[in-house]
Scaffold this motif. Structure first.
Motif, PDB file in Angstrom:
ATOM      1  N   VAL A 133      15.581  -1.629 -41.301  1.00  0.00           N
ATOM      2  CA  VAL A 133      16.082  -0.700 -42.320  1.00  0.00           C
ATOM      3  C   VAL A 133      14.925   0.033 -42.992  1.00  0.00           C
ATOM      4  O   VAL A 133      14.996   1.240 -43.247  1.00  0.00           O
ATOM      5  CB  VAL A 133      16.921  -1.464 -43.361  1.00  0.00           C
ATOM      6  CG1 VAL A 133      17.136  -0.616 -44.607  1.00  0.00           C
ATOM      7  CG2 VAL A 133      18.265  -1.855 -42.765  1.00  0.00           C
ATOM      8  N   ASP A 163      28.106   7.387 -42.478  1.00  0.00           N
ATOM      9  CA  ASP A 163      28.004   6.032 -43.031  1.00  0.00           C
ATOM     10  C   ASP A 163      26.658   5.786 -43.709  1.00  0.00           C
ATOM     11  O   ASP A 163      26.003   4.777 -43.474  1.00  0.00           O
ATOM     12  CB  ASP A 163      28.248   5.004 -41.921  1.00  0.00           C
ATOM     13  CG  ASP A 163      29.650   5.115 -41.356  1.00  0.00           C
ATOM     14  OD1 ASP A 163      30.569   4.517 -41.934  1.00  0.00           O
ATOM     15  OD2 ASP A 163      29.841   5.812 -40.347  1.00  0.00           O
ATOM     16  N   HIS A 322      29.572   1.512 -37.399  1.00  0.00           N
ATOM     17  CA  HIS A 322      28.214   0.996 -37.647  1.00  0.00           C
ATOM     18  C   HIS A 322      27.611   0.372 -36.391  1.00  0.00           C
ATOM     19  O   HIS A 322      26.548  -0.250 -36.471  1.00  0.00           O
ATOM     20  CB  HIS A 322      28.202  -0.053 -38.775  1.00  0.00           C
ATOM     21  CG  HIS A 322      28.527   0.499 -40.116  1.00  0.00           C
ATOM     22  ND1 HIS A 322      27.845   0.159 -41.262  1.00  0.00           N
ATOM     23  CD2 HIS A 322      29.476   1.391 -40.523  1.00  0.00           C
ATOM     24  CE1 HIS A 322      28.359   0.795 -42.308  1.00  0.00           C
ATOM     25  NE2 HIS A 322      29.353   1.554 -41.871  1.00  0.00           N
ATOM     26  N   GLN A 325      26.523  -3.177 -36.758  1.00  0.00           N
ATOM     27  CA  GLN A 325      25.426  -3.303 -37.739  1.00  0.00           C
ATOM     28  C   GLN A 325      24.487  -4.464 -37.483  1.00  0.00           C
ATOM     29  O   GLN A 325      23.289  -4.264 -37.380  1.00  0.00           O
ATOM     30  CB  GLN A 325      25.947  -3.350 -39.178  1.00  0.00           C
ATOM     31  CG  GLN A 325      24.803  -3.259 -40.206  1.00  0.00           C
ATOM     32  CD  GLN A 325      25.244  -2.873 -41.590  1.00  0.00           C
ATOM     33  OE1 GLN A 325      26.121  -2.036 -41.778  1.00  0.00           O
ATOM     34  NE2 GLN A 325      24.644  -3.486 -42.594  1.00  0.00           N
ATOM     35  N   ASN A 330      27.467  -6.785 -33.626  1.00  0.00           N
ATOM     36  CA  ASN A 330      27.082  -5.733 -32.686  1.00  0.00           C
ATOM     37  C   ASN A 330      27.549  -6.051 -31.267  1.00  0.00           C
ATOM     38  O   ASN A 330      27.660  -5.156 -30.428  1.00  0.00           O
ATOM     39  CB  ASN A 330      25.563  -5.533 -32.703  1.00  0.00           C
ATOM     40  CG  ASN A 330      24.792  -6.784 -32.323  1.00  0.00           C
ATOM     41  OD1 ASN A 330      25.054  -7.856 -32.848  1.00  0.00           O
ATOM     42  ND2 ASN A 330      23.849  -6.646 -31.413  1.00  0.00           N
ATOM     43  N   GLN A 355      26.263   5.367 -34.841  1.00  0.00           N
ATOM     44  CA  GLN A 355      26.373   3.994 -35.332  1.00  0.00           C
ATOM     45  C   GLN A 355      25.960   3.828 -36.797  1.00  0.00           C
ATOM     46  O   GLN A 355      25.900   2.696 -37.296  1.00  0.00           O
ATOM     47  CB  GLN A 355      25.557   3.052 -34.445  1.00  0.00           C
ATOM     48  CG  GLN A 355      24.071   3.295 -34.440  1.00  0.00           C
ATOM     49  CD  GLN A 355      23.338   2.366 -33.504  1.00  0.00           C
ATOM     50  OE1 GLN A 355      23.829   1.296 -33.132  1.00  0.00           O
ATOM     51  NE2 GLN A 355      22.154   2.744 -33.100  1.00  0.00           N
ATOM     52  N   GLY A 356      25.767   4.954 -37.478  1.00  0.00           N
ATOM     53  CA  GLY A 356      25.540   4.879 -38.922  1.00  0.00           C
ATOM     54  C   GLY A 356      24.111   5.198 -39.306  1.00  0.00           C
ATOM     55  O   GLY A 356      23.172   4.601 -38.783  1.00  0.00           O
ATOM     56  N   TYR A 359      23.609   1.921 -44.061  1.00  0.00           N
ATOM     57  CA  TYR A 359      24.142   0.583 -43.784  1.00  0.00           C
ATOM     58  C   TYR A 359      25.084   0.209 -44.914  1.00  0.00           C
ATOM     59  O   TYR A 359      25.035   0.768 -46.007  1.00  0.00           O
ATOM     60  CB  TYR A 359      23.019  -0.453 -43.673  1.00  0.00           C
ATOM     61  CG  TYR A 359      22.069  -0.450 -44.852  1.00  0.00           C
ATOM     62  CD1 TYR A 359      22.341  -1.208 -46.000  1.00  0.00           C
ATOM     63  CD2 TYR A 359      20.918   0.340 -44.841  1.00  0.00           C
ATOM     64  CE1 TYR A 359      21.492  -1.186 -47.077  1.00  0.00           C
ATOM     65  CE2 TYR A 359      20.066   0.369 -45.934  1.00  0.00           C
ATOM     66  CZ  TYR A 359      20.353  -0.400 -47.047  1.00  0.00           C
ATOM     67  OH  TYR A 359      19.516  -0.375 -48.134  1.00  0.00           O
ATOM     68  N   TRP A 360      25.973  -0.720 -44.612  1.00  0.00           N
ATOM     69  CA  TRP A 360      26.860  -1.250 -45.649  1.00  0.00           C
ATOM     70  C   TRP A 360      26.447  -2.674 -45.975  1.00  0.00           C
ATOM     71  O   TRP A 360      26.125  -3.461 -45.077  1.00  0.00           O
ATOM     72  CB  TRP A 360      28.316  -1.259 -45.189  1.00  0.00           C
ATOM     73  CG  TRP A 360      29.229  -1.842 -46.239  1.00  0.00           C
ATOM     74  CD1 TRP A 360      29.806  -1.181 -47.271  1.00  0.00           C
ATOM     75  CD2 TRP A 360      29.619  -3.216 -46.375  1.00  0.00           C
ATOM     76  NE1 TRP A 360      30.540  -2.043 -48.060  1.00  0.00           N
ATOM     77  CE2 TRP A 360      30.438  -3.309 -47.532  1.00  0.00           C
ATOM     78  CE3 TRP A 360      29.345  -4.371 -45.647  1.00  0.00           C
ATOM     79  CZ2 TRP A 360      30.988  -4.508 -47.967  1.00  0.00           C
ATOM     80  CZ3 TRP A 360      29.894  -5.579 -46.081  1.00  0.00           C
ATOM     81  CH2 TRP A 360      30.716  -5.634 -47.231  1.00  0.00           C
ATOM     82  N   ARG A 365      19.740  -4.402 -40.412  1.00  0.00           N
ATOM     83  CA  ARG A 365      20.364  -4.069 -39.139  1.00  0.00           C
ATOM     84  C   ARG A 365      19.680  -4.926 -38.083  1.00  0.00           C
ATOM     85  O   ARG A 365      18.452  -5.033 -38.070  1.00  0.00           O
ATOM     86  CB  ARG A 365      20.210  -2.579 -38.815  1.00  0.00           C
ATOM     87  CG  ARG A 365      21.252  -1.689 -39.495  1.00  0.00           C
ATOM     88  CD  ARG A 365      21.138  -0.261 -39.018  1.00  0.00           C
ATOM     89  NE  ARG A 365      22.235   0.569 -39.527  1.00  0.00           N
ATOM     90  CZ  ARG A 365      23.392   0.737 -38.918  1.00  0.00           C
ATOM     91  NH1 ARG A 365      23.621   0.133 -37.747  1.00  0.00           N
ATOM     92  NH2 ARG A 365      24.328   1.509 -39.425  1.00  0.00           N
ATOM     93  N   THR A 368      21.114  -3.169 -33.905  1.00  0.00           N
ATOM     94  CA  THR A 368      21.425  -1.745 -34.090  1.00  0.00           C
ATOM     95  C   THR A 368      20.286  -1.154 -34.915  1.00  0.00           C
ATOM     96  O   THR A 368      19.328  -1.846 -35.250  1.00  0.00           O
ATOM     97  CB  THR A 368      22.758  -1.543 -34.829  1.00  0.00           C
ATOM     98  OG1 THR A 368      22.641  -2.055 -36.160  1.00  0.00           O
ATOM     99  CG2 THR A 368      23.903  -2.248 -34.106  1.00  0.00           C
ATOM    100  N   CYS A 370      19.387   2.383 -37.892  1.00  0.00           N
ATOM    101  CA  CYS A 370      19.897   3.508 -38.673  1.00  0.00           C
ATOM    102  C   CYS A 370      19.717   4.772 -37.832  1.00  0.00           C
ATOM    103  O   CYS A 370      18.595   5.120 -37.468  1.00  0.00           O
ATOM    104  CB  CYS A 370      19.138   3.629 -39.988  1.00  0.00           C
ATOM    105  SG  CYS A 370      19.327   2.193 -41.074  1.00  0.00           S
TER     106      CYS A 370
END
Length: 380
Positions: A133, A163, A322, A325, A330, A355-356, A359-360, A365, A368, A370
């Motif tokens: 991230v 996202d 995501h 994520q 994933n 895939q975003g 992130y949430w 991550r 995956t 960002c």
């Protein structure tokens, strides 16, 4: 909402009981060590469910540092529990298979040392996921080919963001870095496909000021995702209009490029209907489309692909999934989302699922990344 809280709390309780039983029941720990482990796990599980119950009830606009710290800590602990439960399940499955194939003692898998490793591994994964991230959005160039693409649209570059989840858990400097990167690429079009705001807009004037600096030759377009509606959707959409985003709610924007016409359509997320807001209206959108134009649909949900294809759209851009994520989601996302990430051909329509970009939840991550997608239109 009350029923959901009961179900969520019961589910967390069942997970807690399972993990505690599997971690201490078969180990060679002394009684005090087992008690300490159970109490420690009880604290972590209680922190997660207690924090979420608190925030579900207390949706206030005041911005206290302790609220942000509490939420960040709880989200990190939630990710820790996710990894811990996953490793315990995988260990138990392996032990069961080993017992069936080789009926020999499996004491080592349930020793004190093994328990210590299981407790430590999630910490390592949390660190690794946080590094991903911190690196920031990764630029992914996606050439998408169409046999009948007008020559005026050849090599048109569309920057696709989705996202982002602007909230207390996403640093404002993440948004600033993203805007700087996009502007340096000088795209033709910038599109946002939902879940950009995941908090009350009043708390994020700094991030909105950064977004206001976005530049694109033919404009910046946005459709709402489900999370916009969780935090007063109309205020969120107005905030985006105030920073010069073209918000498309069952609307179509026309862009003339020589003799060609590019139409960018947008539909709201179906979640809008749960908040008595305007939901997707395919007939209304279709009535605005031109037969000879090249049509792009912005839709947060990739699952609407067949309905979008049937109204004659050439390219759908979506997010929402995501990509799972982080581990193990994933890997499991394909069981929940038919179109989880990447490029798909659905008849004559192309669908790209980003895939975003943010992130949430926890700042991590794993498996995956960002994603900042640069969609390039090509003929062929």
């Amino acid at each position: 909402m009350g029923a959901f809280r009961i179900i969520a709390s019961s589910f967390i309780l069942v997970l807690f009981m399972y993990v505690c039983h599997q971690l201490v029941r078969f180990t060679d720990m002394d009684w005090w060590s087992k008690l300490a482990l159970v109490l420690g796990l009880a604290f972590l599980f209680t922190l997660v469910i207690g924090t979420f119950l608190f925030f579900w009830k207390e949706k206030k606009l005041d911005h206290h540092w302790w609220r942000d710290l509490l939420l960040d800590t709880s989200l990190t602990v939630m990710a820790y529990i996710n990894f811990l439960v996953t490793f315990v399940i995988l260990r138990d499955i392996y032990a069961f298979i080993e017992y069936l194939v080789l009926p020999i003692p499996i004491v080592k898998l349930y020793s004190t040392e093994a328990t210590g490793i299981l407790m430590l591994m999630p910490v390592i994964l949390l660190f690794m996921g946080n590094v991903v991230v911190r690196v920031g959005p990764r630029l992914v160039k996606v050439p998408v080919r169409f046999p009948q693409l007008p020559k005026e649209l050849e090599d048109l570059r569309i920057m696709h963001i989705t996202d982002l989840h602007i909230s207390q858990s996403l640093p404002a400097k993440f948004v600033k870095k993203l805007v700087t990167k996009i502007n340096s690429l000088k795209p033709d079009v910038v599109v946002f496909t939902g879940d950009i705001m995941d908090s009350f807009v009043e708390k994020h004037t700094e991030e909105l000021e950064y977004l206001k600096e976005l530049k694109a030759k033919y404009g910046v377009y946005l459709v709402p995702g489900n999370h916009e509606y969780y935090w007063d959707g109309q205020k969120a959409l107005q905030a985006f209009r105030d920073v010069d985003f073209k918000v498309l709610v069952n609307q179509v924007a026309d862009i003339s490029l020589g003799e060609a016409v590019l139409q960018i359509a947008g539909i709201p997320d179906p979640a809008a209907l749960h908040f008595q807001q305007e939901g997707p209206d395919f007939p209304r959108v279709q009535s605005q489309l031109q037969e000879s134009s090249f049509k792009i649909m912005l839709s947060h949900q990739p699952s609407l692909a067949y309905q979008i294809r049937d109204i004659g759209v050439n390219l759908q851009l979506s997010g929402h999934t995501h990509g799972g994520q982080f581990f193990p989601w994933n890997w499991l996302i394909v069981f929940f989302e038919r179109y989880s990430k990447g490029l798909y051909h659905i008849g004559n329509m192309r669908l790209y699922v980003n895939q975003g970009t943010g992130y949430w939840g926890p700042r991590l991550r794993l498996g995956t990344y960002c994603e900042l997608a640069e969609i390039v239109l090509r003929k062929g």
